[in-house]
Design an enzyme around this catalytic site. Structure first.
Site, PDB file in Angstrom:
ATOM      1  N   SER A  62      -5.138   1.497   2.838  1.00  0.00           N
ATOM      2  CA  SER A  62      -6.279   2.261   3.336  1.00  0.00           C
ATOM      3  C   SER A  62      -6.813   1.597   4.599  1.00  0.00           C
ATOM      4  O   SER A  62      -6.068   1.429   5.561  1.00  0.00           O
ATOM      5  CB  SER A  62      -7.352   2.368   2.240  1.00  0.00           C
ATOM      6  OG  SER A  62      -8.422   3.192   2.669  1.00  0.00           O
ATOM      7  N   THR A  63      -8.074   1.162   4.591  1.00  0.00           N
ATOM      8  CA  THR A  63      -8.685   0.582   5.797  1.00  0.00           C
ATOM      9  C   THR A  63      -7.875  -0.609   6.301  1.00  0.00           C
ATOM     10  O   THR A  63      -7.604  -1.548   5.560  1.00  0.00           O
ATOM     11  CB  THR A  63     -10.122   0.133   5.513  1.00  0.00           C
ATOM     12  OG1 THR A  63     -10.835   1.211   4.909  1.00  0.00           O
ATOM     13  CG2 THR A  63     -10.820  -0.287   6.797  1.00  0.00           C
ATOM     14  N   ASP A  92      -8.262   2.187  -5.273  1.00  0.00           N
ATOM     15  CA  ASP A  92      -7.171   3.150  -5.418  1.00  0.00           C
ATOM     16  C   ASP A  92      -5.828   2.423  -5.365  1.00  0.00           C
ATOM     17  O   ASP A  92      -5.576   1.633  -4.458  1.00  0.00           O
ATOM     18  CB  ASP A  92      -7.235   4.202  -4.297  1.00  0.00           C
ATOM     19  CG  ASP A  92      -6.235   5.334  -4.496  1.00  0.00           C
ATOM     20  OD1 ASP A  92      -5.929   5.637  -5.661  1.00  0.00           O
ATOM     21  OD2 ASP A  92      -5.784   5.899  -3.488  1.00  0.00           O
ATOM     22  N   MET A 102     -10.252  -0.546   1.279  1.00  0.00           N
ATOM     23  CA  MET A 102     -11.484  -0.579   0.491  1.00  0.00           C
ATOM     24  C   MET A 102     -11.255   0.066  -0.869  1.00  0.00           C
ATOM     25  O   MET A 102     -10.423   0.950  -1.023  1.00  0.00           O
ATOM     26  CB  MET A 102     -12.599   0.186   1.212  1.00  0.00           C
ATOM     27  CG  MET A 102     -13.083  -0.458   2.495  1.00  0.00           C
ATOM     28  SD  MET A 102     -14.426   0.513   3.224  1.00  0.00           S
ATOM     29  CE  MET A 102     -14.653  -0.354   4.776  1.00  0.00           C
ATOM     30  N   HIS A 115      -4.526   6.271   3.353  1.00  0.00           N
ATOM     31  CA  HIS A 115      -5.716   7.121   3.346  1.00  0.00           C
ATOM     32  C   HIS A 115      -6.032   7.563   4.774  1.00  0.00           C
ATOM     33  O   HIS A 115      -6.397   6.755   5.622  1.00  0.00           O
ATOM     34  CB  HIS A 115      -6.920   6.368   2.772  1.00  0.00           C
ATOM     35  CG  HIS A 115      -6.791   6.054   1.317  1.00  0.00           C
ATOM     36  ND1 HIS A 115      -7.502   5.047   0.707  1.00  0.00           N
ATOM     37  CD2 HIS A 115      -6.026   6.611   0.339  1.00  0.00           C
ATOM     38  CE1 HIS A 115      -7.200   5.004  -0.577  1.00  0.00           C
ATOM     39  NE2 HIS A 115      -6.302   5.944  -0.825  1.00  0.00           N
TER      40      HIS A 115
END
Length: 360
Positions: A179-180, A301, A298, A205
């Site tokens: 993600s991030t 998930d 973050m 993401h």
């Protein structure tokens, strides 16, 4: 009991924008505007003494552009950031770059009628700041938390159940979730892989329309083929498939081969695509024929999905804290016991190639 306010800094070279946005945010009792700055250099100086929970940042500014500022912030101290810019229209390179650098959301300012727009869009700006604060798992008041969608598990897309993977196949697969900070991490990993690397399935993401641009960019940099996945695409050596934004991606078996299935459905762990959905399907249909990797991001998930992969016999890796932009997802996977190994970003491509050679 007094609730902790969300501390916000507005960084924009327009005095009008700073004034109107600050006033809109200040009207929300859960938000405190702790400062404004006319450019990122001034902002960094102010942030040395008081760091905000959320940043609202323009792109086009003197001395340093907003994207460079965002990258600097994410490298030093990851902070939820809302981009508010006339350059970041949906589908543009600027918007893609902002999301790739770690922006939580984007508000596109018009080139004319700015004051009336900002006043009319004040509720959207407040909502974006509240959501950004929640995305970084910072403490919010109960009223803000109630506005966040229910957190569903992978059961909403693919029920858990007995593994149906073949004990041994001639095809293996590598599943990656991030993600991030993941756009940079994926570029670092994928550009080092040879064309003979095992087939790869990836959830990053990212919103709809941006995954195709991201895949196209990586395809031009890598020896392997990188593309946005389409329903029914086969997973084979030398190819990486990235889940399309706004859709879930699952690995399925077709005979002794692997293909992907692209499906709609509710958010899982507040994401679509969800890493947990990909990892659960990989555990179920590939089992010990897979390598699972969870990288910077973050939240949590993918943590449960990686544990399911390991329980099904897959090899699993989590990126370490030192090399992660945000250690949330890998940290949760490690806590659950899903990570067989923990390693730096620099070591992950070597581990992927070693896994491929071992199977070969």
């Amino acid at each position: 009991m007094i609730e902790k306010k969300i501390k916000v800094m507005v960084v924009d070279d327009s005095a009008l924008v700073r004034q109107v946005v600050s006033a809109a945010l200040a009207r929300d009792p859960a938000i405190e505007v702790i400062g404004t700055a006319s450019d990122p250099v001034f902002a960094m100086d102010k942030m040395k003494s008081l760091w905000p929970d959320v940043l609202v940042v323009d792109i086009e500014m003197p001395r340093m552009d907003g994207i460079s500022f965002l990258r600097k912030v994410m490298a030093e101290r990851p902070t939820p950031t809302v981009i508010c810019s006339s350059l970041a229209e949906e589908g543009t390179q600027a918007a893609f770059d902002a999301l790739a650098a770690g922006a939580v959301s984007i508000i596109t300012k018009p080139k004319i009628g700015l004051k009336s727009f900002l006043e009319d869009a004040s509720s959207d700006i407040v909502s974006a700041v509240r959501t950004a604060a929640g995305a970084n798992l910072r403490a919010l008041g109960r009223s803000a938390r109630e506005k966040i969608a229910p957190k569903l598990s992978a059961d909403a897309i693919l029920p858990s159940g007995a593994p149906s993977a073949m004990a041994r196949t001639t095809d293996q697969v590598i599943a990656i979730g991030t993600s991030t900070g993941g756009t940079q991490a994926l570029e670092s990993v994928l550009t080092q892989l040879p064309a003979t690397c095992l087939g790869i399935v990836i959830v990053q993401h990212m919103p709809e329309k941006f995954t195709a641009m991201f895949a196209q960019r990586l395809n031009g940099l890598c020896q392997i083929e990188v593309r946005e996945a389409q329903n029914g695409d086969r997973v084979f050596p030398g190819r990486a498939l990235i889940a399309p934004g706004g859709k879930h991606m699952m690995l399925k078996r077709s005979g002794a081969q692997y293909v992907v299935e692209i499906v709609s459905g509710p958010l899982v762990n507040r994401h679509r695509p969800s890493v947990d959905v990909l990892f659960r399907s990989t555990a179920k249909y590939a089992g010990k024929n897979a390598l699972g990797i969870i990288m910077t991001g973050m939240g949590d998930d993918g943590a449960r999905g990686l544990k399911e992969m390991r329980s099904a016999g897959a090899s699993t890796i989590a990126q370490d804290e030192a090399s992660s932009v945000v250690f949330g997802m890998p940290k949760e996977a490690i806590k659950l016991g899903g990570a067989e190994q923990v390693m730096s970003l620099e070591r992950i491509p070597l581990a992927m190639m070693a896994y491929s050679q071992k199977l070969g």
